[in-house]
Scaffold this motif. Sequence first.
Motif, short mmCIF file in Angstrom:
data_model
loop_
_atom_site.label_atom_id
_atom_site.label_comp_id
_atom_site.label_asym_id
_atom_site.label_seq_id
_atom_site.Cartn_x
_atom_site.Cartn_y
_atom_site.Cartn_z
N LYS A 102 0.84 -1.21 0.00
CA LYS A 102 0.00 0.00 0.00
C LYS A 102 0.87 1.25 0.00
N GLY A 103 1.90 1.25 0.86
CA GLY A 103 2.77 2.41 0.95
C GLY A 103 3.58 2.62 -0.30
N ARG A 104 4.08 1.53 -0.88
CA ARG A 104 4.91 1.67 -2.07
C ARG A 104 4.09 2.07 -3.29
N ARG A 105 2.79 1.76 -3.29
CA ARG A 105 1.94 2.10 -4.42
C ARG A 105 1.20 3.42 -4.25
N GLN A 106 1.49 4.16 -3.19
CA GLN A 106 0.68 5.34 -2.92
C GLN A 106 0.85 6.45 -3.94
N LEU A 107 1.86 6.36 -4.81
CA LEU A 107 2.00 7.40 -5.83
C LEU A 107 0.84 7.35 -6.82
N ALA A 108 0.29 6.16 -7.05
CA ALA A 108 -0.90 6.07 -7.90
C ALA A 108 -2.06 6.82 -7.27
N TYR A 109 -2.12 6.78 -5.97
CA TYR A 109 -3.14 7.51 -5.21
C TYR A 109 -2.84 9.00 -5.24
N HIS A 110 -1.55 9.33 -5.01
CA HIS A 110 -1.14 10.73 -4.95
C HIS A 110 -1.34 11.44 -6.29
N TYR A 111 -0.99 10.76 -7.38
CA TYR A 111 -1.07 11.38 -8.71
C TYR A 111 -2.32 10.95 -9.48
N SER A 112 -3.28 10.40 -8.79
CA SER A 112 -4.51 9.96 -9.46
C SER A 112 -5.18 11.13 -10.19
N PRO A 113 -5.66 10.88 -11.41
CA PRO A 113 -6.41 11.94 -12.11
C PRO A 113 -7.70 12.32 -11.41
N ASP A 114 -8.15 11.49 -10.47
CA ASP A 114 -9.38 11.78 -9.72
C ASP A 114 -9.12 12.64 -8.49
N ARG A 115 -7.84 12.88 -8.17
CA ARG A 115 -7.54 13.67 -6.97
C ARG A 115 -8.06 15.10 -7.13
N LEU A 116 -8.62 15.61 -6.04
CA LEU A 116 -9.12 16.99 -6.05
C LEU A 116 -7.96 17.94 -5.76
N LEU A 117 -7.75 18.89 -6.65
CA LEU A 117 -6.72 19.91 -6.45
C LEU A 117 -7.34 21.24 -6.03
N HIS A 118 -8.65 21.31 -6.00
CA HIS A 118 -9.38 22.47 -5.53
C HIS A 118 -10.59 21.99 -4.74
N SER A 119 -10.97 22.70 -3.71
CA SER A 119 -12.19 22.35 -2.98
C SER A 119 -13.39 22.47 -3.91
N GLN A 120 -14.46 21.75 -3.55
CA GLN A 120 -15.63 21.66 -4.42
C GLN A 120 -16.89 22.11 -3.69
N LYS A 121 -17.80 22.72 -4.46
CA LYS A 121 -19.11 23.12 -3.95
C LYS A 121 -20.17 22.42 -4.79
N ARG A 122 -21.16 21.85 -4.12
CA ARG A 122 -22.23 21.18 -4.85
C ARG A 122 -23.34 22.16 -5.15
N LEU A 123 -23.71 22.23 -6.41
CA LEU A 123 -24.79 23.10 -6.84
C LEU A 123 -26.14 22.41 -6.62
N PRO A 124 -27.25 23.15 -6.66
CA PRO A 124 -28.57 22.52 -6.51
C PRO A 124 -28.82 21.39 -7.50
N SER A 125 -28.16 21.45 -8.66
CA SER A 125 -28.32 20.40 -9.67
C SER A 125 -27.61 19.11 -9.28
N GLY A 126 -26.75 19.18 -8.25
CA GLY A 126 -25.94 18.03 -7.87
C GLY A 126 -24.55 18.07 -8.45
N GLU A 127 -24.30 18.99 -9.37
CA GLU A 127 -22.98 19.11 -9.98
C GLU A 127 -22.01 19.78 -9.00
N PHE A 128 -20.75 19.36 -9.03
CA PHE A 128 -19.71 19.97 -8.21
C PHE A 128 -18.88 20.93 -9.06
N VAL A 129 -18.57 22.07 -8.47
CA VAL A 129 -17.73 23.06 -9.15
C VAL A 129 -16.62 23.49 -8.20
N PRO A 130 -15.45 23.86 -8.75
CA PRO A 130 -14.35 24.30 -7.88
C PRO A 130 -14.71 25.59 -7.15
#
Length: 745
Positions: A64-92
């Motif tokens: 787990k520790g040796r593979r954490q770079l996949a977690y760290h550099y995941s394209p799904d990682r959030l680089l900005h906080s998110q706000k959920r709109l009434p539509s359910g969509e998230f925006v930075p």
Amino acid sequence: MRDPGGAEGRRRHELMAGLRTVHSTVCQVCHNCCPIEVAVEAGRAVEITGNKNNRHYAGFSCGKGRRQLAYHYSPDRLLHSQKRLPSGEFVPISSAQVMDEIAERLQGLLAEHGPRAVALYFGTQAFQTAGSSMPVIKGFLNAIGTPMVFDSVTIDQPGKMVARALHGSWLAPAHTADEAEVLLLFGANPLVSMLGLPSGNPGTWLNRRLEEGARLIVVDPRRTETARRAELFLQVRPGHDVAILAAMLRVILAEDLGDRQFMASWVDGIDRLRSAVAPFTPEAVARNAGIDADDLVRAARMYGSARSGFVDAGTGPNMAQSGSTLEYLIAVLRSVCGHVRRAGEAVPDPLTLYPALPAIAQPMPPAPATGFGEQLRVRNLTSCPAGLPVSALADEILLEGEGQVRALFSVGGNPVVAWPDQVRTTAAMKALDLLVTVDPFLSNTAQFADYVIAPRMPLEVPHVTQILDFLQVLGIGPGAPYAQYGPAVLDVPEGSDLLSEWEFFYGLAQRLNLSIEVPHPFGMVDPVALDMSKPPTEEELLDIVCAGSRIPLDTVRQYRDGLEGEAAAEPRVVVAPADPACTAKLDAANPEMMADLEAIAGSLGSHGTSDDSFVLVGRRETHAANSSYNAKAARGIRRYNPVYLNPADAERLGVRDDDLVRIASARAAVVAVVSVDDSMRPGVVALSHAYGPAEADVDDPWGAGASTARLADVEDDYDRYSGQPRMSGIPVVLSPVRQPAPVGG
């Protein structure tokens, strides 16, 4: 090799090493705190390996520790906080704006409903990656005046702390696994969980101890990686560990194997205990648990005859019955056998980054384990020695009326897949007026959030190994004096807008005109008031949380590869003799625990399953760490969690590998992928926790996996102290699902 650490030391190391630099730091994926080396090229980490210069770990690190770079550099990682709109969509949303908006909403909720309307949940990763932030966050919660602070301990192994209160505790540590003649493990698999044995490489450690003559007994419904190395393995039906302990105590007392002098001096209630365990004959218990009576007697004699012993129970048995009763009998077993440290003995693994706890050869008397702290509105639950019961929090959100929880902050956790009873939990998440999660991903829980705070990742902030000290207090520490400081080795990604967990709550406090006093976890050092006009640096915060430590943090910082051996031993902690006026005794016959034993004794004749029923247990996996490092870290391995069946059970059901089965409890049902496994006891199936879709009525066996939380009911057989319901050992019915696997599945 010594290095001052921090940014200056990092730059010097980079200069010396050339284009590819290697940085020593601490892995924060799990509580083992492995020392790791991170290779960096052009500002990007490219490889993680164990630090071979550290003698305590000898270069060990887990996958787990040796593979954490996949977690760290995941394209799904959030680089900005998110706000959920009434539509359910998230925006930075920017860090400043998200703190402004949340502070405004929080102020309105506090004004209208009072501080009890605001709750916070610390998940497992809050103890790891947000460990230094937790005291600041608790200072913020104290400032707003809410008592509604919950953490994952009350859905893991709260019985360890409850038992310490009910039984009393010996003020010198018990024998460590490193020095025990006999190791007795109930449902613990430290070769995978990295918990229960001293920190480091558990496989190498166990091999060494067995070669030295230590004897290993494992009680488990599965022939685990650890059980395969045991001299004696009891493959039990789940949920019978309390009865097995009672039978072992019966044998030890009847054959006079215990420490008579210790019991006479320091233990009360032995005669009442003897009467309470009398019905638990090895024959009756073995028949009920599905094991051999001779093996049960042999286990009792092995442990009871040992001059030193180590006993530990894992998460599974703590969740399959009353964890408080289980851990209470374990504490009683230690006391009956006198497996404690005596006056004049040195403490082999004293706290390092906390102040040294007193070590005295006398008891701390029993104390109340319930009836104090905040009175919850459901099931007559209050705080317990492990904290407020998490299992009540969803109901506290859903139950209307005065005191209703309307805002929840989740830090380092994923309630939707971690809390028992997913049906209630998802309903609660949807009912909140304000849900804020601090999470690097849009997790199952984050999908319901109003705001998701994007935090820095572990390699981007400095850390210390305080979690090892915390575990030492529970009797499962590093096994030797040890500490490490791990500097940040990476800058935050270019263009990102991230907050450390403590920065977010510090910013809220500023906007609400609140002052934060940082409390000490054990109350051994006075709280520290933060300057609310100028936030501390990460390094200053570490100095605050390590204030008064047995070894100063500045000293630990000097050791690039970890502070260990003789350098970590001073000042030594030696057990002091008892106060001659001490009259306290440990309680081996708490009335409620004896009542529990009486109830269990009355059901010794009932066991067995019907043709289509099974018992479901949990299971740890090498590539997963609760709800934080499973699917994201497992890309390229397996993202779902199969249900493991014994081959005979699979044949009886007419299924094979990669078929689908429906698993139904009295509460709900899930669909899971079959994996045939001959290590499973027939009639028992295993499913790893913290998987599954966000919604409680959706199945996604090949994708998100199956949720064990959905199958649990918070009102089912819950512990009177911690509120922990039956989360393992759940009766279930399995039926085949005639549906082909997806192409490539």
